[in-house]
Design a protein around this motif. Structure first.
Motif, mmCIF file in Angstrom:
data_model
loop_
_atom_site.group_PDB
_atom_site.id
_atom_site.type_symbol
_atom_site.label_atom_id
_atom_site.label_comp_id
_atom_site.label_asym_id
_atom_site.label_seq_id
_atom_site.Cartn_x
_atom_site.Cartn_y
_atom_site.Cartn_z
ATOM 1 N N TYR A 452 -36.946 22.302 -37.965
ATOM 2 C CA TYR A 452 -38.026 21.797 -39.508
ATOM 3 C C TYR A 452 -37.867 23.214 -39.707
ATOM 4 C CZ TYR A 452 -40.964 20.027 -42.640
ATOM 5 O OH TYR A 452 -41.606 19.554 -43.593
ATOM 6 N N ASP A 453 -38.757 23.881 -38.469
ATOM 7 C CA ASP A 453 -39.133 25.255 -39.279
ATOM 8 C C ASP A 453 -38.068 26.561 -39.644
ATOM 9 O OD1 ASP A 453 -41.558 24.975 -38.629
ATOM 10 O OD2 ASP A 453 -41.616 27.056 -36.818
ATOM 11 N N ARG A 454 -36.492 26.000 -39.774
ATOM 12 C CA ARG A 454 -35.460 26.894 -39.417
ATOM 13 C C ARG A 454 -35.144 26.166 -40.653
ATOM 14 N NH1 ARG A 454 -34.431 26.328 -34.217
ATOM 15 N NH2 ARG A 454 -33.226 24.529 -34.154
ATOM 16 N N TYR A 455 -35.583 24.943 -41.119
ATOM 17 C CA TYR A 455 -35.055 24.572 -42.669
ATOM 18 C C TYR A 455 -36.063 24.642 -43.687
ATOM 19 C CZ TYR A 455 -36.506 21.223 -46.553
ATOM 20 O OH TYR A 455 -36.650 20.649 -47.917
ATOM 21 N N LEU A 456 -37.489 25.180 -43.146
ATOM 22 C CA LEU A 456 -38.148 25.599 -44.188
ATOM 23 C C LEU A 456 -38.130 27.396 -44.682
ATOM 24 C CD1 LEU A 456 -41.478 24.315 -42.629
ATOM 25 C CD2 LEU A 456 -40.392 23.996 -44.684
ATOM 26 N N VAL A 457 -37.658 27.731 -42.891
ATOM 27 C CA VAL A 457 -37.059 29.769 -43.680
ATOM 28 C C VAL A 457 -36.455 29.798 -44.249
ATOM 29 C CG1 VAL A 457 -36.774 31.425 -42.246
ATOM 30 C CG2 VAL A 457 -38.906 30.296 -41.376
ATOM 31 N N ARG A 458 -35.582 28.937 -44.506
ATOM 32 C CA ARG A 458 -34.646 28.981 -45.416
ATOM 33 C C ARG A 458 -34.548 28.779 -46.958
ATOM 34 N NH1 ARG A 458 -30.766 26.948 -40.406
ATOM 35 N NH2 ARG A 458 -29.381 28.747 -39.878
ATOM 36 N N ILE A 459 -35.043 27.635 -46.917
ATOM 37 C CA ILE A 459 -36.610 27.422 -48.511
ATOM 38 C C ILE A 459 -36.795 28.416 -48.769
ATOM 39 C CG2 ILE A 459 -37.916 26.075 -49.228
ATOM 40 C CD1 ILE A 459 -34.925 24.246 -49.063
ATOM 41 N N GLU A 460 -37.370 29.164 -48.208
ATOM 42 C CA GLU A 460 -38.102 30.030 -48.242
ATOM 43 C C GLU A 460 -37.575 31.316 -48.917
ATOM 44 O OE1 GLU A 460 -41.683 29.787 -49.561
ATOM 45 O OE2 GLU A 460 -41.683 32.106 -50.077
ATOM 46 N N GLU A 461 -36.357 31.564 -48.018
ATOM 47 C CA GLU A 461 -35.336 32.322 -47.918
ATOM 48 C C GLU A 461 -34.700 32.345 -49.334
ATOM 49 O OE1 GLU A 461 -33.884 34.394 -43.412
ATOM 50 O OE2 GLU A 461 -33.173 33.223 -44.905
ATOM 51 N N MET A 462 -34.233 31.542 -49.954
ATOM 52 C CA MET A 462 -34.230 31.193 -51.709
ATOM 53 C C MET A 462 -34.552 31.718 -51.953
ATOM 54 S SD MET A 462 -31.465 27.695 -50.996
ATOM 55 C CE MET A 462 -32.240 27.077 -50.221
ATOM 56 N N LYS A 463 -35.915 31.321 -52.160
ATOM 57 C CA LYS A 463 -37.212 31.809 -53.313
ATOM 58 C C LYS A 463 -37.156 32.903 -53.130
ATOM 59 C CE LYS A 463 -39.633 27.766 -52.517
ATOM 60 N NZ LYS A 463 -41.071 27.063 -51.600
ATOM 61 N N GLN A 464 -37.452 33.959 -52.427
ATOM 62 C CA GLN A 464 -37.338 35.377 -52.245
ATOM 63 C C GLN A 464 -36.354 36.145 -52.510
ATOM 64 O OE1 GLN A 464 -40.649 36.802 -51.215
ATOM 65 N NE2 GLN A 464 -41.135 34.723 -50.730
ATOM 66 N N SER A 465 -35.027 35.463 -51.709
ATOM 67 C CA SER A 465 -33.689 36.057 -53.298
ATOM 68 C C SER A 465 -33.933 36.051 -54.199
ATOM 69 C CB SER A 465 -32.511 34.934 -52.759
ATOM 70 O OG SER A 465 -32.678 35.114 -51.249
ATOM 71 N N ALA A 466 -34.193 34.883 -55.135
ATOM 72 C CA ALA A 466 -34.323 35.164 -56.707
ATOM 73 C C ALA A 466 -35.221 36.145 -57.096
ATOM 74 C CB ALA A 466 -34.646 33.122 -57.501
ATOM 75 N N ARG A 467 -36.553 35.653 -56.038
ATOM 76 C CA ARG A 467 -38.153 37.496 -56.484
ATOM 77 C C ARG A 467 -36.320 38.882 -56.251
ATOM 78 N NH1 ARG A 467 -42.384 37.813 -52.952
ATOM 79 N NH2 ARG A 467 -44.031 39.707 -53.967
ATOM 80 N N ILE A 468 -36.661 39.055 -55.838
ATOM 81 C CA ILE A 468 -35.261 40.167 -55.448
ATOM 82 C C ILE A 468 -34.173 40.563 -56.703
ATOM 83 C CG2 ILE A 468 -33.554 41.410 -54.303
ATOM 84 C CD1 ILE A 468 -34.730 40.825 -51.934
ATOM 85 N N VAL A 469 -33.161 38.456 -57.024
ATOM 86 C CA VAL A 469 -32.623 39.604 -58.291
ATOM 87 C C VAL A 469 -33.318 39.544 -59.291
ATOM 88 C CG1 VAL A 469 -31.141 37.739 -59.772
ATOM 89 C CG2 VAL A 469 -30.919 37.539 -56.346
ATOM 90 N N GLU A 470 -34.157 38.519 -59.523
ATOM 91 C CA GLU A 470 -35.415 39.205 -60.564
ATOM 92 C C GLU A 470 -35.406 40.684 -60.883
ATOM 93 O OE1 GLU A 470 -39.027 36.499 -60.495
ATOM 94 O OE2 GLU A 470 -37.532 34.932 -62.196
#
Length: 578
Positions: A452-470
């Protein structure tokens, strides 16, 4: 990358008089230790608070050629989480043997099997030194310098065309009848038995190598007692294509398309690792044009989102949530459309180059990326609404496949798998390659280290990636069309071309890489002299080392957890096999 300082290495020399120091003008200092002192020296490095190199990264071999004596040299790369620095320790393989390191770092198990398989090096004390990629009865070691690039063509493999025209074939059909050896069913049976020498139960369940749940051609062996797994091993190598061998016979730009085929779900990220390593060996990593750095960072993060979307869709599908697969592939198609508009390719991109990128961004590319990034958070929120608090999802993931912090260090786990266990290991932060030192983002970490932690971390990583792309889009919009996207050397003696013609690597060695969706893809290049072709080109696969923890996680678990654990480790076979 932060490497151990020369001062700290000199202190090691003062303490251990047998240590030899290899200084590098690029800061990649290494030490050479005699084989008989290697394990005591490594135990000191791991436990002494001033050094604390407790995280295993890689363990491989250099073949210095048939005339060299000794011929083979072990290369060990370690990381100190406390001091945020790395060290390379080398040792000559006397009589083609080295001591096993599996009692210090269990993660050395597969690395030593690979070294035996590819170079024929025996590791004294290894509990079950079997082949890693090839079948057990294969007689050769393909990464030795005297092994031909085409392999030993000693098996006749006639085709249907030859029945009518026999030896009268012409043109493209006039190929050799001889082929390299292929394993027989008997060879595979021997290989299977060697992998589980201590089989406890009467039932061995074979999962794969061609099962949809394995997400690739992996062959799992489960020694079962009822529904519970007593022993487990993994047979990989069905996609082994000798990428390292091929890379040692071409120039560095020509290597990049081969890495597309490794992690084909995140091919941009695989290209990125080769570029970062080669640029550091050439000493040009700080001279890469700013536009190229931001383009590469932006596309690498889009590729991470792309890869995580495929992971999320197939992972949910495996656990019975079919709808998620349809949603994530909808967003994934949009990213692949963007990649196609920029590079002309959707899957195997080959857009990054040593020195920058192949071409500037086309007109409208930033608008398309910005539109996607503005829409994506809403879509991601929908995914979380469907899964994150779903009671079935929670029961299938919480407390399943727990990976501890010690496991991360012992097995050399990287990427989201390591971060979910509370270890904030991320090359983007440690190394700050390309524009990662200029953008703001957080590194999400888990608390328990379960699925479950691995699921949550990857979800949050997608949010951070979007932040970097912006942030990259904002920066790129301020740049001129005339800003360079490829490095032009000021020194006329240095030649760096987009197609790689004439590009020479300098004498020395380097280890560098990128934090990819499936962990750290590190590239080790060793050059005894200036030259076009790397003498040793090692690919340290994050997917390979992450997959190694799977058998440990499965022992004592019901077989139904295999799908959950494998999905949250998220290996890709093209990269594990190379």
């Amino acid at each position: 990358m932060s490497w151990i300082s020369l001062d700290k290495i000199n202190k090691l020399k003062e303490r251990f008089d047998y240590v030899e120091i290899n200084e590098s003008d690029k800061g990649f200092h290494s030490v050479n230790v005699p084989k008989e002192n290697l394990k005591d020296f490594l135990k000191f490095l791991k436990t002494d608070p001033e050094y604390s190199f407790k995280m295993f990264i890689d363990w491989t071999i250099i073949d210095h050629g048939v005339k060299a004596d000794p011929r083979f040299e072990g290369v060990l790369i370690l990381f100190s989480p406390e001091h945020k620095e790395r060290i390379i320790v080398k040792s000559w393989a006397i009589d083609e043997t080295l001591p096993t390191l599996t009692d210090i770092w269990p993660g050395a198990k597969w690395a030593e099997r690979e070294a035996w398989d590819m170079f024929g090096i025996k590791f004294e004390g290894h509990e079950n030194l079997v082949r890693m990629f090839m079948w057990e009865t294969y007689p050769y070691h393909p990464l030795r310098k005297d092994f031909p690039l085409r392999g030993h063509e000693e098996v006749e493999l006639p085709s249907l065309n030859e029945k009518e025209r026999m030896d009268q074939l012409e043109g493209l059909q006039n190929y050799s009848r001889m082929h390299t050896a292929l394993p027989t069913l008997e060879d595979l049976e021997i290989t299977q038995k060697k992998r589980l020498p201590n089989k406890k139960s009467q039932v061995v369940l074979n999962w794969g190598p061609l099962h949809p749940g394995t997400h690739g051609t992996i062959w799992f062996l489960f020694d079962m007692e009822g529904e519970y797994v007593q022993e487990c091993d993994i047979i990989i190598g069905q996609l082994h294509r000798g990428v390292e061998k091929l890379a040692e016979n071409m120039n560095v730009q020509q290597i990049i398309p081969y890495t597309d085929r490794m992690d084909y779900i995140a091919s941009m990220n695989e290209n990125h690792s080769v570029c970062v390593a080669a640029e550091k060996l050439l000493g040009i990593h700080e001279k890469i044009p700013e536009k190229a750095k931001y383009i590469r960072t932006m596309l690498a993060e889009l590729s991470r989102i792309n890869s995580h979307l495929l992971w999320l869709g197939t992972y949910a599908l495996d656990l019975g949530a079919l709808t998620m697969f349809l949603y994530t592939f909808r967003e994934r198609e949009k990213i692949m459309d963007i990649f196609e508009g920029i590079s002309g390719a959707r899957f195997t991109i080959n857009y990054f180059r040593v020195g920058g990128v192949y071409a500037d961004l086309p007109y409208g590319a930033l608008d398309a990326i910005e539109h996607f990034i503005k829409d994506f958070p809403t879509r991601l929120s929908d995914y979380e609404t469907l899964l994150t608090r779903n009671r079935i999802w929670l029961k299938r993931n919480i407390d399943v496949g727990i990976i501890s912090e010690k496991d991360v260090y012992d097995y050399g786990l990287t990427g989201a798998v390591a971060r979910a266990s509370g270890v904030p290991y991320d090359l983007r932060i440690i190394d700050k390659y390309d524009a990662y030192g200029e953008v703001e983002f957080d590194v999400p970490v888990g608390e328990k280290g379960d699925s479950y932690d691995r699921y949550l971390v990857r979800i949050e990583e997608m949010k951070q990636s979007a932040r970097i792309v912006e942030q990259c889009i904002e920066k790129l919009r301020k740049m001129s069309k005339n800003d360079p996207f490829f490095y032009e050397p000021e020194d006329k003696k240095m030649k760096i071309t987009i197609d790689g013609r004439g590009t020479k690597l300098f004498k020395g060695e380097v280890y560098a890489g990128a934090d990819n969706p499936r962990g750290e893809l590190g590239v080790y290049i060793y050059m005894p002299k200036d030259g076009i072709k790397p003498h040793r080109f090692r690919l340290r696969s994050g997917a390979f080392y992450n997959l190694q923890i799977f058998p440990k996680l499965m022992i004592g678990r019901p077989i139904a957890d295999a799908i959950t654990i494998l999905s949250t480790i998220d290996p890709v076979v093209g990269e594990t096999d190379r």
